[in-house]
Structures are given as C-alpha cells and as structure tokens.
Motif scaffolding. Structure first.
Motif, PDB file in Angstrom:
ATOM      1  N   GLY A 149      44.566 -93.792  37.024  1.00  9.29           N
ATOM      2  CA  GLY A 149      43.595 -93.276  37.979  1.00  9.29           C
ATOM      3  C   GLY A 149      43.098 -91.898  37.593  1.00  9.29           C
ATOM      4  O   GLY A 149      41.889 -91.613  37.637  1.00  9.29           O
ATOM      5  N   LEU A 150      44.015 -91.030  37.197  1.00  5.17           N
ATOM      6  CA  LEU A 150      43.632 -89.672  36.795  1.00  5.17           C
ATOM      7  C   LEU A 150      42.702 -89.695  35.585  1.00  5.17           C
ATOM      8  O   LEU A 150      41.621 -89.086  35.599  1.00  5.17           O
ATOM      9  CB  LEU A 150      44.890 -88.861  36.458  1.00  5.17           C
ATOM     10  CG  LEU A 150      45.753 -88.392  37.623  1.00  5.17           C
ATOM     11  CD1 LEU A 150      47.112 -87.923  37.111  1.00  5.17           C
ATOM     12  CD2 LEU A 150      45.065 -87.255  38.377  1.00  5.17           C
ATOM     13  N   VAL A 151      43.124 -90.390  34.534  1.00  5.32           N
ATOM     14  CA  VAL A 151      42.387 -90.332  33.273  1.00  5.32           C
ATOM     15  C   VAL A 151      41.073 -91.097  33.350  1.00  5.32           C
ATOM     16  O   VAL A 151      40.019 -90.591  32.944  1.00  5.32           O
ATOM     17  CB  VAL A 151      43.263 -90.885  32.121  1.00  5.32           C
ATOM     18  CG1 VAL A 151      42.458 -90.955  30.820  1.00  5.32           C
ATOM     19  CG2 VAL A 151      44.488 -90.000  31.933  1.00  5.32           C
ATOM     20  N   SER A 152      41.117 -92.327  33.880  1.00  5.38           N
ATOM     21  CA  SER A 152      39.896 -93.134  33.876  1.00  5.38           C
ATOM     22  C   SER A 152      38.822 -92.538  34.778  1.00  5.38           C
ATOM     23  O   SER A 152      37.642 -92.497  34.404  1.00  5.38           O
ATOM     24  CB  SER A 152      40.207 -94.572  34.295  1.00  5.38           C
ATOM     25  OG  SER A 152      40.639 -94.626  35.646  1.00  5.38           O
ATOM     26  N   ILE A 292      41.619 -87.469  42.771  1.00  4.14           N
ATOM     27  CA  ILE A 292      41.695 -86.054  42.400  1.00  4.14           C
ATOM     28  C   ILE A 292      40.435 -85.576  41.681  1.00  4.14           C
ATOM     29  O   ILE A 292      39.902 -84.500  42.016  1.00  4.14           O
ATOM     30  CB  ILE A 292      42.969 -85.789  41.570  1.00  4.14           C
ATOM     31  CG1 ILE A 292      44.202 -85.978  42.464  1.00  4.14           C
ATOM     32  CG2 ILE A 292      42.954 -84.391  40.962  1.00  4.14           C
ATOM     33  CD1 ILE A 292      45.522 -85.799  41.738  1.00  4.14           C
ATOM     34  N   PRO A 293      39.889 -86.324  40.700  1.00  3.27           N
ATOM     35  CA  PRO A 293      38.671 -85.834  40.036  1.00  3.27           C
ATOM     36  C   PRO A 293      37.450 -85.734  40.947  1.00  3.27           C
ATOM     37  O   PRO A 293      36.517 -84.977  40.636  1.00  3.27           O
ATOM     38  CB  PRO A 293      38.431 -86.878  38.934  1.00  3.27           C
ATOM     39  CG  PRO A 293      39.737 -87.539  38.727  1.00  3.27           C
ATOM     40  CD  PRO A 293      40.401 -87.546  40.062  1.00  3.27           C
ATOM     41  N   VAL A 294      37.440 -86.477  42.058  1.00  2.37           N
ATOM     42  CA  VAL A 294      36.264 -86.425  42.934  1.00  2.37           C
ATOM     43  C   VAL A 294      36.449 -85.475  44.116  1.00  2.37           C
ATOM     44  O   VAL A 294      35.517 -85.266  44.891  1.00  2.37           O
ATOM     45  CB  VAL A 294      35.895 -87.834  43.459  1.00  2.37           C
ATOM     46  CG1 VAL A 294      35.577 -88.775  42.318  1.00  2.37           C
ATOM     47  CG2 VAL A 294      36.995 -88.417  44.318  1.00  2.37           C
ATOM     48  N   LEU A 295      37.647 -84.887  44.245  1.00  5.21           N
ATOM     49  CA  LEU A 295      37.879 -83.961  45.349  1.00  5.21           C
ATOM     50  C   LEU A 295      36.886 -82.792  45.374  1.00  5.21           C
ATOM     51  O   LEU A 295      36.391 -82.427  46.457  1.00  5.21           O
ATOM     52  CB  LEU A 295      39.319 -83.424  45.298  1.00  5.21           C
ATOM     53  CG  LEU A 295      40.420 -84.381  45.751  1.00  5.21           C
ATOM     54  CD1 LEU A 295      41.787 -83.731  45.569  1.00  5.21           C
ATOM     55  CD2 LEU A 295      40.208 -84.783  47.210  1.00  5.21           C
ATOM     56  N   VAL A 314      43.060 -82.169  37.704  1.00  6.79           N
ATOM     57  CA  VAL A 314      43.608 -83.301  36.960  1.00  6.79           C
ATOM     58  C   VAL A 314      44.606 -82.815  35.912  1.00  6.79           C
ATOM     59  O   VAL A 314      45.643 -83.453  35.690  1.00  6.79           O
ATOM     60  CB  VAL A 314      42.477 -84.106  36.294  1.00  6.79           C
ATOM     61  CG1 VAL A 314      43.052 -85.154  35.341  1.00  6.79           C
ATOM     62  CG2 VAL A 314      41.623 -84.791  37.361  1.00  6.79           C
ATOM     63  N   GLY A 315      44.318 -81.675  35.288  1.00  7.69           N
ATOM     64  CA  GLY A 315      45.249 -81.125  34.310  1.00  7.69           C
ATOM     65  C   GLY A 315      46.612 -80.837  34.911  1.00  7.69           C
ATOM     66  O   GLY A 315      47.649 -81.153  34.333  1.00  7.69           O
ATOM     67  N   GLN A 340      50.576 -85.929  28.038  1.00  6.13           N
ATOM     68  CA  GLN A 340      49.705 -86.526  29.047  1.00  6.13           C
ATOM     69  C   GLN A 340      48.399 -85.742  29.176  1.00  6.13           C
ATOM     70  O   GLN A 340      47.316 -86.324  29.299  1.00  6.13           O
ATOM     71  CB  GLN A 340      50.419 -86.533  30.402  1.00  6.13           C
ATOM     72  CG  GLN A 340      51.704 -87.335  30.461  1.00  6.13           C
ATOM     73  CD  GLN A 340      51.450 -88.824  30.505  1.00  6.13           C
ATOM     74  OE1 GLN A 340      51.337 -89.456  29.458  1.00  6.13           O
ATOM     75  NE2 GLN A 340      51.391 -89.373  31.684  1.00  6.13           N
ATOM     76  N   LEU A 341      48.519 -84.417  29.139  1.00  6.42           N
ATOM     77  CA  LEU A 341      47.332 -83.576  29.284  1.00  6.42           C
ATOM     78  C   LEU A 341      46.355 -83.785  28.134  1.00  6.42           C
ATOM     79  O   LEU A 341      45.142 -83.935  28.352  1.00  6.42           O
ATOM     80  CB  LEU A 341      47.760 -82.112  29.354  1.00  6.42           C
ATOM     81  CG  LEU A 341      46.644 -81.087  29.560  1.00  6.42           C
ATOM     82  CD1 LEU A 341      46.008 -81.279  30.928  1.00  6.42           C
ATOM     83  CD2 LEU A 341      47.181 -79.674  29.410  1.00  6.42           C
ATOM     84  N   LEU A 342      46.856 -83.812  26.909  1.00  6.64           N
ATOM     85  CA  LEU A 342      45.977 -83.974  25.744  1.00  6.64           C
ATOM     86  C   LEU A 342      45.300 -85.336  25.740  1.00  6.64           C
ATOM     87  O   LEU A 342      44.110 -85.440  25.406  1.00  6.64           O
ATOM     88  CB  LEU A 342      46.792 -83.783  24.461  1.00  6.64           C
ATOM     89  CG  LEU A 342      47.278 -82.355  24.189  1.00  6.64           C
ATOM     90  CD1 LEU A 342      48.172 -82.314  22.956  1.00  6.64           C
ATOM     91  CD2 LEU A 342      46.100 -81.406  24.021  1.00  6.64           C
ATOM     92  N   ILE A 343      46.049 -86.375  26.110  1.00 11.08           N
ATOM     93  CA  ILE A 343      45.450 -87.714  26.157  1.00 11.08           C
ATOM     94  C   ILE A 343      44.344 -87.769  27.216  1.00 11.08           C
ATOM     95  O   ILE A 343      43.248 -88.288  26.977  1.00 11.08           O
ATOM     96  CB  ILE A 343      46.528 -88.773  26.446  1.00 11.08           C
ATOM     97  CG1 ILE A 343      47.482 -88.895  25.258  1.00 11.08           C
ATOM     98  CG2 ILE A 343      45.890 -90.127  26.752  1.00 11.08           C
ATOM     99  CD1 ILE A 343      48.670 -89.793  25.513  1.00 11.08           C
ATOM    100  N   GLY A 344      44.635 -87.229  28.391  1.00  7.66           N
ATOM    101  CA  GLY A 344      43.651 -87.245  29.474  1.00  7.66           C
ATOM    102  C   GLY A 344      42.406 -86.445  29.138  1.00  7.66           C
ATOM    103  O   GLY A 344      41.269 -86.913  29.331  1.00  7.66           O
TER     104      GLY A 344
END
Length: 364
Positions: A149-152, A292-295, A314-315, A340-344
């Motif tokens: 959910g976070l990354v996509s 979270i990304p749309v907050l 998100v980070g 996780q952070l670098l992939i996202g």
C-alpha cells in the motif's frame, strides 16, 4: 585476568558487564513469569546463568561493585517490552544483543562465560523460531499488505503529480489506487489461503480407507505401498504396515495414524489461516499503508508541498515497518528499514520520471 589494582577503565568495563547481566536476568525472569511449561523453565535457567555471570563481576569488582551500576537505556527498553509486548519481539531483541558476544574479546571473562553467551544466542534463536513459525502467515499478510500500500500508492501519486497540474485529480487517483489495490490484495490473499487449504484437504486420507484395512491380506499387505508413497523407506514401511495390520487382525484395533496424511511445514503454516481473516487483514493493512501518501491531499495541501509531505510520511512508515521486520527476524532494524526506504523511493522516483516524460504540464 586482572584481579588486583584494577584501572579506572577496568572498573568501568566490569561495572557495565555487571549492569548488563543483572538487567538480562530481570528480563528473563519477567518473560518466564508470563510463560508456562518448558519455555518457562528455559527462561528461568537463562536468568540463573546471567546471575552467575553477574557474580563473577561482583567478585572482581569487590568494593567497586557498590553502589549498584545503573542499567543502560537499551536494557530499560528490553525490560519495558518484556512486560508489555509479545515474547517473540523481546526474544528477537535479546538474540541480536547476544550476537556480538562481548566476552569473546574480554580477557577478564572466564572461558565458560564466553561459551555460555554463544550458546545463549542459539537458545534465544530456537525459542524465537517457535514464535516466528506461528507468526509467519498473518505477519506476512500484514507486512506485505502495508508495504504494498505504501509503495504502490506513493508511486501512483508521484506519477500522477508529475503528469497533471490538478491536485484533485491526484487525490482521486490516489483514492482509486487505495481501493483497487486493497480489494486486489484481499482477493489474492483469500484465493491463496483457500487454495492452500483445499490442496491440504486433498492430501488427507479418505474416510473409507481406514475402514477397509481389516480386509487386507496379511501376505500381500497393500498398506506398505501407502507408507512408501508417503515417503517411508521400504523396510520401515514394511515394518509399520505389518504392525498396523497385526493390531487390526489380532485385537480388532485400528490405530489413529494407520493411514498417515501428507502435510509439509508450508502447508501447516498456511492451513492455520482463515481465508476470510487473511483477506480482511490484507485489505486493512494495504488500505492503511495506501492512505498515507494521500493524507496531504486530504488535508488540503497542493503541489510540491503535498508531494514532499507524502514522501516524508511514507519514508517514516517504511523505516518503521522495515525496522519491525528486522527486529523480528533477528537482523539489523536500521538495515531493514533503509532497505524498505530505498525500494519505496526507487519505485516512486521511477513513476515520477515517467509522469514527467508523458505528462502534459507537470506540477501545478
């Protein structure tokens, strides 16, 4: 070993070891008080070993053992977690703390203490492994759902923000991505778990097989073939089959395990999950991550301010989820969090560049 006229550095180091051993002993006792049976006995035995180690440093310190050394912040955190959180979380932290074995490079520690610390790491690893086996199915769904959910959705928001100049369109796309992704995750998890349960059920003996055993010919013993098909070597299968048929023909008894089932470790882990429960967990955790990304857009921010805020939020979330995975797996929380952070951020950067390349006007 230094036993007389210790230096200031020696005293400081010994007192630190003493504080560590006493703190570990309290943590093990706290954990043992919440367990029962074999696990409780093991944890109490670990606590007693830590007390023996503490006495070693008390003997070396002599008058310098008083006043009692202060416990470090890390041990205070362990003790607090031991009283409030699950066994696995604390065991994973303790396992990692034992990995360095500080006594291996300390000439003032006895050889038995060095060996104890190395073995304690393996004891903690074995205890934690039990919890990881029970946790893996639900935990997998939760972590995969939240991170997807976070990354996509961050990637979707970044791509749309680069391609269009309307924050309302970005918000609409983000909410659509949240709903579509959460439903897709839930459907996929339901099908996955349901299929695993159906495959497991197909491997179980039929109801009529056990009743038919009494009619088998002792001289041919077809039951031996069943055992061989289930993975037994021929000699073991022949002996087991003869024993089962002997019980049936001589005493009229059919053992409960006369016809064994096929079940692998992976089957056991998936089979304990409820398909609907797994689906709802995936939906909830994906939606929780994707919102979270749309907050920032829901809060009324626009343009770069909304985008940068989404990146920061998100980070932080990716660092936290990665750190939790690291702790529970006995790995470095920082390393897992950064991974996780670098992939996202990598996925988000890729879609942002695509949005710039194919968008009409960029950010507004």
């Amino acid at each position: 070993m230094t036993t007389s006229n210790p230096s200031v550095d020696d005293v400081r180091r010994w007192r630190r070891h003493l504080a560590d051993e006493r703190a570990n002993s309290r943590v093990f006792h706290d954990l043992a008080a919440r367990r029962h049976g074999e696990e409780r006995d093991i944890l109490n035995a670990l606590a007693e070993a830590e007390e023996r180690h503490a006495q070693h440093w008390v003997t070396l310190l002599g008058d310098h053992a008083e006043p009692a050394p202060r416990v470090t912040l890390g041990h205070r955190v362990h003790a607090w977690l031991a009283r409030r959180f699950g066994l696995l979380f604390v065991l994973s932290l303790l396992q990692r703390s034992k990995a360095g074995n500080p006594y291996a490079r300390d000439a003032d520690a006895s050889s038995s203490m060095v060996a104890d610390e190395a073995v304690h790491e393996e004891v903690l690893r074995a205890l934690a492994a039990r919890g990881r086996l029970h946790l893996s199915g639900n935990f997998r769904a939760a972590v995969f759902g939240a991170n997807d959910g976070l990354v996509s959705n961050l990637a979707l928001v970044m791509g749309m923000a680069a391609a269009v100049d309307s924050s309302s369109i970005v918000l609409t796309a983000g909410m659509a991505g949240l709903l579509a992704g959460a439903l897709s995750m839930a459907a996929g998890e339901y099908i996955s778990v349901r299929s695993a349960r159906e495959l497991l059920a197909a491997s179980q003996p039929s109801h009529g097989t056990k009743d038919a055993l009494g009619g088998l010919d002792l001289n041919t013993n077809e039951l031996e073939l069943v055992y061989r098909a289930r993975g037994m070597d021929p000699d073991h299968a022949r002996t087991r089959a003869a024993d089962v048929l002997g019980q049936i023909h001589l005493r009229g008894l059919t053992p409960d395990d006369a016809v064994p089932a096929v079940m692998t470790d992976a089957d056991e882990q998936d089979a304990v999950l409820n398909p609907w429960g797994a689906a709802m967990a995936s939906f909830g955790f994906f939606a929780g991550g994707a919102v979270i990304p749309v907050l920032p857009y829901l809060a009324g921010l626009t343009g770069y301010a909304a985008l940068l805020t989404a990146l920061v939020l998100v980070g932080v979330a990716l660092l936290l989820t990665g750190a939790v995975v690291g702790v529970l797996s006995g790995a470095s929380p920082l390393a897992r969090g950064l991974r996780q952070l670098l992939i996202g951020y990598g996925a988000a950067a890729a879609t942002y560049l695509l949005g710039l390349a194919f968008g009409a006007s960029g950010l507004g």
